[in-house]
Design an enzyme around this catalytic site. Structure first.
Site, mmCIF file in Angstrom:
data_model
loop_
_atom_site.group_PDB
_atom_site.id
_atom_site.type_symbol
_atom_site.label_atom_id
_atom_site.label_comp_id
_atom_site.label_asym_id
_atom_site.label_seq_id
_atom_site.Cartn_x
_atom_site.Cartn_y
_atom_site.Cartn_z
ATOM 1 N N CYS A 190 69.435 8.220 15.525
ATOM 2 C CA CYS A 190 68.416 9.232 15.781
ATOM 3 C C CYS A 190 68.843 10.068 16.978
ATOM 4 C CB CYS A 190 67.073 8.553 16.052
ATOM 5 S SG CYS A 190 65.731 9.725 16.361
ATOM 6 N N HIS A 211 58.661 10.596 12.534
ATOM 7 C CA HIS A 211 58.630 11.346 13.800
ATOM 8 C C HIS A 211 57.300 12.091 13.967
ATOM 9 C CE1 HIS A 211 62.507 10.782 15.681
ATOM 10 N NE2 HIS A 211 63.166 11.112 14.608
ATOM 11 N N HIS A 222 62.385 8.638 7.697
ATOM 12 C CA HIS A 222 62.731 8.694 9.122
ATOM 13 C C HIS A 222 62.120 9.946 9.774
ATOM 14 C CE1 HIS A 222 65.770 8.188 12.531
ATOM 15 N NE2 HIS A 222 65.274 9.394 12.746
ATOM 16 N N GLU A 223 62.305 11.102 9.104
ATOM 17 C CA GLU A 223 61.819 12.357 9.684
ATOM 18 C C GLU A 223 60.291 12.391 9.741
ATOM 19 O OE1 GLU A 223 63.712 14.072 11.329
ATOM 20 O OE2 GLU A 223 65.536 13.200 10.521
HETATM 21 NI NI NI Z 1 65.186 10.730 14.405
#
Ligand code: NI
Length: 193
Positions: free
Chosen positions: A106, A152, A148-149
């Site tokens: 990341c 966030h 994953h995105e």
């Molecule tokens: Ni990330």
């Protein structure tokens, strides 16, 4: 155009859920997208969320390199990568119960790699910058990047998804993990997002 500063783990903007984009056609959103693309190209990752550039709003961008997609277990013959995609106000729906472990990095957690369980198969939807609806099914690495995105945007970093912190390692030691991942991911496959 501008290269934006990337927030790193510990900054509050990475730990808070972000509110939705009110108007995808807002010129400020168009400018944010341009700057995020330049920032992502400069940083060399495969994905970026607005919260990572200190903008608390629900917008992500990502792509899957063709070489990475081809390496995926179960990928259809000749299956290509996923073109660069900007997704506004994304939503994810897991399809099935299968979880797979894969290595992630990341841009907000520089220097580290971790083995993270993710849903193998998802459906996601959101708006393109022109306001049109994007809806896709994704598996494997494609599904991993999107999860994953979107994490966030909910204030979640990949270490919070890990079930075995002994698999959180420095990039410089990552070679020791080659072939150790349950899904067969090796040291050459990792990407940062
Ligand atoms: Ni990330």
């Amino acid at each position: 155009m501008a290269i934006l500063k990337i927030a790193r783990m510990g900054h509050p903007v990475l730990a808070r859920p972000a509110p939705p984009v009110a108007d995808p056609g807002d010129p400020e959103i168009a400018r944010l997208i341009v700057d995020m693309i330049e920032t992502l190209e400069d940083a060399g990752g495969v994905g970026l969320a607005a919260t990572q550039v200190h903008v608390p709003t629900r917008l992500v961008m990502f792509f899957v390199p063709a070489a990475r997609a081809a390496a995926e277990d179960g990928a259809a013959e000749g299956e290509g990568g996923v073109p660069f995609t900007v997704l506004i106000n994304p939503e994810i729906e897991p399809l099935g119960e299968t979880m797979v472990a894969g290595w992630e990095g990341c841009l907000s957690v520089p220097g580290l790699r971790g083995l993270v369980p993710r849903h193998d198969h998802i459906r996601y939807r959101g708006l393109a910058p022109d306001g049109s609806l994007i809806e896709r099914e994704a598996r494997g690495f494609h599904a991993r990047v999107v999860q994953h995105e979107c994490d966030h945007l909910d204030g979640v970093l990949y270490p919070q998804r890990m079930t075995d912190l002994s698999r959180l390692v420095f990039e410089s030691e990552f070679r020791h993990q080659t072939a150790a991942a349950p899904d067969g991911d090796g040291a050459d496959d990792e990407e940062v997002a």
